[in-house]
Design an enzyme around this catalytic site. Sequence first.
Site, mmCIF file in Angstrom:
data_model
loop_
_atom_site.group_PDB
_atom_site.id
_atom_site.type_symbol
_atom_site.label_atom_id
_atom_site.label_comp_id
_atom_site.label_asym_id
_atom_site.label_seq_id
_atom_site.Cartn_x
_atom_site.Cartn_y
_atom_site.Cartn_z
ATOM 1 N N ASP A 1 -2.695 15.070 21.738
ATOM 2 C CA ASP A 1 -1.502 14.833 20.928
ATOM 3 C C ASP A 1 -1.669 15.263 19.486
ATOM 4 O O ASP A 1 -0.704 15.686 18.836
ATOM 5 C CB ASP A 1 -1.126 13.343 20.967
ATOM 6 C CG ASP A 1 -0.523 12.933 22.302
ATOM 7 O OD1 ASP A 1 -0.318 13.817 23.155
ATOM 8 O OD2 ASP A 1 -0.262 11.739 22.496
ATOM 9 N N ASN B 1 -5.011 8.588 1.773
ATOM 10 C CA ASN B 1 -5.331 7.918 3.032
ATOM 11 C C ASN B 1 -5.791 8.897 4.109
ATOM 12 O O ASN B 1 -6.922 8.832 4.560
ATOM 13 C CB ASN B 1 -4.114 7.145 3.551
ATOM 14 C CG ASN B 1 -4.123 5.700 3.130
ATOM 15 O OD1 ASN B 1 -4.975 5.276 2.359
ATOM 16 N ND2 ASN B 1 -3.174 4.938 3.617
ATOM 17 N N HIS C 1 2.964 6.257 -2.938
ATOM 18 C CA HIS C 1 3.999 6.972 -3.684
ATOM 19 C C HIS C 1 3.558 7.190 -5.136
ATOM 20 O O HIS C 1 3.755 8.267 -5.703
ATOM 21 C CB HIS C 1 5.314 6.193 -3.646
ATOM 22 C CG HIS C 1 6.088 6.379 -2.380
ATOM 23 N ND1 HIS C 1 5.819 5.660 -1.231
ATOM 24 C CD2 HIS C 1 7.125 7.198 -2.072
ATOM 25 C CE1 HIS C 1 6.651 6.035 -0.276
ATOM 26 N NE2 HIS C 1 7.452 6.957 -0.755
ATOM 27 N N GLN D 1 5.665 14.220 5.429
ATOM 28 C CA GLN D 1 5.647 15.074 6.611
ATOM 29 C C GLN D 1 6.107 16.475 6.220
ATOM 30 O O GLN D 1 7.173 16.636 5.619
ATOM 31 C CB GLN D 1 6.573 14.518 7.692
ATOM 32 C CG GLN D 1 6.101 13.200 8.277
ATOM 33 C CD GLN D 1 6.849 12.835 9.531
ATOM 34 O OE1 GLN D 1 7.214 13.705 10.316
ATOM 35 N NE2 GLN D 1 7.074 11.548 9.728
ATOM 36 N N ASP E 1 0.826 -1.209 0.000
ATOM 37 C CA ASP E 1 0.000 0.000 0.000
ATOM 38 C C ASP E 1 0.863 1.263 0.000
ATOM 39 O O ASP E 1 0.498 2.277 -0.597
ATOM 40 C CB ASP E 1 -0.932 0.010 1.206
ATOM 41 C CG ASP E 1 -2.109 -0.948 1.031
ATOM 42 O OD1 ASP E 1 -2.305 -1.459 -0.089
ATOM 43 O OD2 ASP E 1 -2.825 -1.188 2.019
#
Length: 266
Positions: A150, A122, A50, A225, A45
């Site tokens: 968090d 996702n 990518h 990120q 996955d």
Amino acid sequence: MRFAVQSRNDDLSNELMERAKTYLTDFGLIFDDAEPDVVLSIGGDGTLLHAFHRYKERLDEVAFVGIHTGHLGFYADWKPAEIEKLVISIAKHDFQVIEYPLLEVKVEYTNRNQSATFLALNESTIKSPEVTLVMDVELNGALFERFRGDGLCVSTPTGSTAYNKALGGAILHPSLPAIQMTEMASINNRVFRTVGSPLILPSHHNLVLKPVKGPDFMVTIDHLQILQKDVKSVHYRVAKERVRFARFRPFPFWKRVHDSFIDSND
């Protein structure tokens, strides 16, 4: 028909990539890494994530198909031993295209009249780099709650089986045009309260997060990120764009859920 291949870059995946290229070109298809009609993702996955981001500017023209060289994934339907069968189906155009919803993430900034927009297959998450995340959560322009904890995760239906599930979120069928927000370790006591439950929002609803404390946040878009500085607000909604998959045979979603989480023999 033009095709491209995304490999996980392990030995087995690279071997299958070369075989697929050879077979497909022998059938008269054209290898085109820049403007493919079909993208074969060979790996897991993560490999397909990518591939999605690599071709996200061509979502209206490209369809994805996955071959798993590890454990069965939600995006990878085919086994390595079935490569020849898959190639013949592609060459004969013996498939249908199905579409699933995506997540649009729009970040607005305080110190400049600019914004940045991303697409997630996702999910997207938001966390403070070093301190507790404090965010006002607005639904359709109205304050819903002040979140402390968090972080927060907003997922698509196809992404609901990934990080969202690990956070206790619901599994959504990918045909539903919706997004889901789940909490990461929210602070709930006599002073601070959150709803403490995942929220599922339909396509005509908007979710906006506004910082209360700190302007800099770590935002993830699937596997990417990105440190976002001077954030004014983060807007989430069901994207206008959709991801397309080439489906060659029935593979019911709930069977995937069963095989992946309950009784996998792969």
